[in-house]
Design an enzyme around this catalytic site. Structure first.
Site, short mmCIF file in Angstrom:
data_model
loop_
_atom_site.label_atom_id
_atom_site.label_comp_id
_atom_site.label_asym_id
_atom_site.label_seq_id
_atom_site.Cartn_x
_atom_site.Cartn_y
_atom_site.Cartn_z
CG ASP A 105 46.48 -19.60 -4.10
OD1 ASP A 105 47.39 -19.17 -4.86
OD2 ASP A 105 46.70 -20.63 -3.29
CG ASP A 195 42.37 -22.30 -6.66
OD1 ASP A 195 41.35 -22.46 -6.12
OD2 ASP A 195 43.35 -22.59 -5.88
CG HIS A 243 47.95 -21.91 -7.97
ND1 HIS A 243 48.18 -22.42 -6.63
CD2 HIS A 243 46.41 -21.81 -8.14
CE1 HIS A 243 46.77 -22.60 -5.75
NE2 HIS A 243 46.00 -22.31 -6.65
CG ASP A 245 51.51 -18.25 -9.17
OD1 ASP A 245 51.67 -19.46 -9.01
OD2 ASP A 245 51.27 -17.40 -8.51
CB CYS A 349 51.68 -17.79 -3.95
SG CYS A 349 52.57 -18.78 -5.05
#
Ligand code: ARG
Length: 371
Positions: A105, A195, A243, A245, A349
């Site tokens: 992040d 982020d 995020h 991902d 992450c």
């Protein structure tokens, strides 16, 4: 030692793996909504995650580290701070920090550059400090490394829409998705915010998700900062985008994994197709929801770490996802990681790649629509 990584699939040589130590349920702040009464953290309260959970998560993080080092990959670990302590800038005070499990992040490697993201939570403002001992050593060891940090944000009340969460959490799923599609979310455009985990790297093309932690101004800053890249702004049909991902995951040249539940813009899909990429819908996630105290969704099933174009680390209980990767021709390394989810995510992450054998390449020679 060399800092170099342009994509998500080049052979991995050197990576950071996070730590669970001291992670907190964050104190209330404008950017975050937390309400976990059943786990002892109703709205407005904050404090450390229980010791048993920290131990279980650290055991899995250590095991993951060992799997990587046994394969000859260099693994470094961040240095936790005392996250339970209040922090302040001249403009605000925040009663606690967060942790240093999901380094993805905070940092992104783009070629020989390591870039520190702005972040958009006050509780994560100082998180870069956990990685500074590592970054300083890389800067000493690799004379070619570029060390960059995006403008430190002020994070005053001007950066957040007042009363956002009460309004937003009362909406239906469809109405939330509709607001996401208009990017009418908690962040204002007062200053650039992003982020690093909202960026997916495909060589020259970077796909950056507008989300609960990334605003337009943050993406504009990235575009200006990275003039050799094509920086694309993307939005998915996700009620709580946070995020990229677990939504749009590059696997190898020509193959991207998509979370079907989070619809993709038709133009984005066409851009991939005209450039001979296959968009594959991810297999069903094993769990109904993420474990208690996790801010993530069950789609951590897609949150994988590629060791090269043919080898991928996948959470060990995600059997449907594992089978799908095997069918797609991958060697799968199952990694037990579900106990790490409360600390902020999955295998992608928890890592930051520092070196992958990779070059700056253009995988999208053809234009399509706004892309
Ligand atoms: N917010 C994503 C989801 O719940 C999880 C991805 C978290 N990623 C990260 N880099 N921390 O689907």
């Amino acid at each position: 030692m060399k800092v170099n990584s342009w994509n998500e699939w080049g052979p991995l040589k050197h990576v950071i793996v996070g730590r669970a130590d001291g992670t907190q349920v964050q104190a209330p702040e404008p950017a975050i909504f937390r309400d976990w009464p059943d786990e002892g953290y109703p709205r407005g309260t904050h404090g450390p995650l229980p010791d048993e959970l920290v131990e279980a998560a650290n055991a899995q993080l250590d095991h993951f580290t060992k799997v990587l080092t046994d394969r000859g990959i260099r693994v470094d670990r961040p240095v936790p701070l005392d996250f339970g302590k209040p922090v302040s800038t001249p403009e605000w005070t925040q009663d606690s920090m967060f942790g240093c499990m999901p380094g993805r992040d905070v940092l992104i490697t783009l070629g020989n550059e390591i870039l520190e993201a702005t972040m958009s939570y006050r509780s994560r403002w100082f998180e870069y400090l956990c990685y500074r001992p590592l970054i300083e050593s890389y800067f000493r060891e690799d004379k070619e490394m570029r060390w960059e940090a995006a403008p430190k944000p002020r994070l005053t009340s001007a950066s957040y829409r007042e009363g956002f969460w009460d309004e937003f959490e009362a909406l239906s799923f469809d109405d939330q998705v509709e607001r996401v599609s208009r990017n009418d979310l908690v962040l204002t455009e007062a200053e650039p915010l992003f982020d690093a985990a909202d960026i997916a790297r495909f060589g020259k093309d970077l796909f950056v998700q507008l989300s609960l932690v990334t605003n337009r101004s943050g993406i504009r800053w990235l575009e200006q900062h990275l003039p050799n890249h094509r920086v694309h702004t993307v939005v998915f049909g996700n009620s709580h985008p946070l995020h990229i991902d677990a939504t749009w995951v590059p696997l190898r040249p020509g193959l991207v994994l998509h979370c079907g539940e989070r619809t993709a813009d038709e133009a984005l899909v066409q851009y991939f197709k005209v450039n001979d990429w296959e968009v594959v819908e991810a297999a069903p996630a094993r769990h109904e929801v993420a474990p208690p105290l996790s801010p993530c969704s069950r789609w951590l099933s897609m949150n994988t770490l590629s060791l090269d174009e043919k080898t991928i680390c996948v959470e060990a209980s995600e059997t449907a996802q594992i089978d799908q990767f095997v069918d797609l021709g991958f060697e799968v390394i199952p990694i037990p990681f579900w106990d790490v989810a409360p600390f902020g995510g999955g295998l992608h992450c928890s890592t930051v790649d520092i070196q992958r054998e990779s070059q700056f390449e253009d995988y999208f020679p053809k234009r399509y629509g706004r892309f």
